[in-house]
Design a protein around this motif. Structure first.
Motif, PDB file in Angstrom:
ATOM      1  N   GLY A 100     -81.199  78.085  -5.891  1.00  0.00           N
ATOM      2  CA  GLY A 100     -82.370  77.310  -6.269  1.00  0.00           C
ATOM      3  C   GLY A 100     -83.214  76.910  -5.072  1.00  0.00           C
ATOM      4  O   GLY A 100     -82.736  76.851  -3.934  1.00  0.00           O
ATOM      5  N   ALA A 101     -84.484  76.612  -5.354  1.00  0.00           N
ATOM      6  CA  ALA A 101     -85.427  76.280  -4.280  1.00  0.00           C
ATOM      7  C   ALA A 101     -85.004  75.014  -3.535  1.00  0.00           C
ATOM      8  O   ALA A 101     -85.014  74.972  -2.301  1.00  0.00           O
ATOM      9  N   ALA A 102     -84.644  73.966  -4.277  1.00  0.00           N
ATOM     10  CA  ALA A 102     -84.234  72.719  -3.628  1.00  0.00           C
ATOM     11  C   ALA A 102     -82.980  72.937  -2.781  1.00  0.00           C
ATOM     12  O   ALA A 102     -82.874  72.417  -1.653  1.00  0.00           O
ATOM     13  N   LEU A 103     -82.038  73.703  -3.305  1.00  0.00           N
ATOM     14  CA  LEU A 103     -80.812  73.982  -2.552  1.00  0.00           C
ATOM     15  C   LEU A 103     -81.125  74.776  -1.290  1.00  0.00           C
ATOM     16  O   LEU A 103     -80.595  74.489  -0.212  1.00  0.00           O
ATOM     17  N   ALA A 104     -81.993  75.769  -1.391  1.00  0.00           N
ATOM     18  CA  ALA A 104     -82.364  76.564  -0.222  1.00  0.00           C
ATOM     19  C   ALA A 104     -83.061  75.707   0.833  1.00  0.00           C
ATOM     20  O   ALA A 104     -82.811  75.855   2.039  1.00  0.00           O
ATOM     21  N   ILE A 105     -83.915  74.802   0.398  1.00  0.00           N
ATOM     22  CA  ILE A 105     -84.609  73.903   1.327  1.00  0.00           C
ATOM     23  C   ILE A 105     -83.608  73.021   2.068  1.00  0.00           C
ATOM     24  O   ILE A 105     -83.682  72.853   3.284  1.00  0.00           O
ATOM     25  N   ARG A 106     -82.652  72.476   1.341  1.00  0.00           N
ATOM     26  CA  ARG A 106     -81.647  71.608   1.973  1.00  0.00           C
ATOM     27  C   ARG A 106     -80.725  72.409   2.888  1.00  0.00           C
ATOM     28  O   ARG A 106     -80.353  71.953   3.967  1.00  0.00           O
ATOM     29  N   MET A 107     -80.321  73.606   2.464  1.00  0.00           N
ATOM     30  CA  MET A 107     -79.462  74.440   3.308  1.00  0.00           C
ATOM     31  C   MET A 107     -80.182  74.828   4.598  1.00  0.00           C
ATOM     32  O   MET A 107     -79.587  74.827   5.678  1.00  0.00           O
ATOM     33  N   ASP A 108     -81.457  75.156   4.485  1.00  0.00           N
ATOM     34  CA  ASP A 108     -82.227  75.537   5.663  1.00  0.00           C
ATOM     35  C   ASP A 108     -82.382  74.358   6.616  1.00  0.00           C
ATOM     36  O   ASP A 108     -82.303  74.522   7.840  1.00  0.00           O
ATOM     37  N   ALA A 109     -82.575  73.168   6.071  1.00  0.00           N
ATOM     38  CA  ALA A 109     -82.741  71.984   6.914  1.00  0.00           C
ATOM     39  C   ALA A 109     -81.450  71.611   7.637  1.00  0.00           C
ATOM     40  O   ALA A 109     -81.487  71.011   8.714  1.00  0.00           O
TER      41      ALA A 109
END
Length: 213
Positions: free
Chosen positions: A71-80
């Protein structure tokens, strides 16, 4: 006289053009119905093999290089948090399998620590499919691995809300991820609340799952 003929010709042309634009009629004189796929035959967002997780406004901010099953939110958090490989993320993992009609679906193999939230059966074009939903707290590497095996992975936000988000800033993106997740957020009493962007026929606007944390 010539002007009168021009007006008459123009009127006939308008009438003919309007007739051409009318939909084809069925034998009983009514407009022919448009065939559509029954809504109940389609899996809801994030549960199907061809539907990516995290279909939301955050999809426009999803970092490149992540699987459509993440998911987009998960990808954003993983990238951060990419500099902290030990960081764990609260995720809902979904698996769709195909089973012969009338047989009990076998539970997908899952590691210890995964909690089964629910299991349901639906049909797509006459083919029976079984959907499973789990909760787990996993590091980024394991999330990537399970996504490759066919699970969709959705972030469970903390549920913090009540403020404006500047999605052009890292803090604003983080706040939005916590407020909305990938459709999943924690409630004040520790349950997981699911508010899907799209729903299949009969699916509730909100679903709550009790978990052990």
């Amino acid at each position: 006289m010539k002007k009168r003929y021009c007006i008459l010709f123009l009127s006939l042309w308008i009438i003919l053009a309007a007739c051409v634009r009318q939909p084809a009629a069925s034998p009983d004189g009514r407009s022919a119905p448009v065939e559509t796929v029954p809504e109940g035959a389609l899996p809801s967002s994030g549960t199907g093999e061809e539907i990516g997780a995290g279909e939301s406004v955050l999809a426009d901010y999803k970092p490149a290089g992540f699987s459509a099953r993440i998911g987009a939110a998960l990808a954003i958090r993983m990238d951060a948090e990419k500099d902290d490989p030990a960081k764990r993320f609260d995720v809902v993992l979904q698996k769709v399998s195909v089973s012969p009609q009338g047989t009990e679906p076998p539970l997908p193999k899952c590691p210890d620590g995964w909690q089964l939230l629910d299991a349901r059966r639906f049909s797509v074009n006459g083919e029976t499919r079984d959907a499973y939903r789990f909760y787990a707290s996993l590091p980024a590497k394991e999330i990537v691995d399970v996504a490759e095996t066919g699970y969709t992975c959705s972030y469970v936000g903390s549920g913090r809300d009540g403020f404006a988000f500047d999605l052009k800033t890292p803090q604003g993106l983080r706040d939005a991820c916590e407020a909305f997740g990938d459709g999943y957020t924690f409630t004040a009493d520790g349950q997981i609340r699911f508010r899907p962007d799209t729903r299949s026929e009969g699916e509730e606007a909100e679903t709550f799952f009790r978990i052990n944390r």
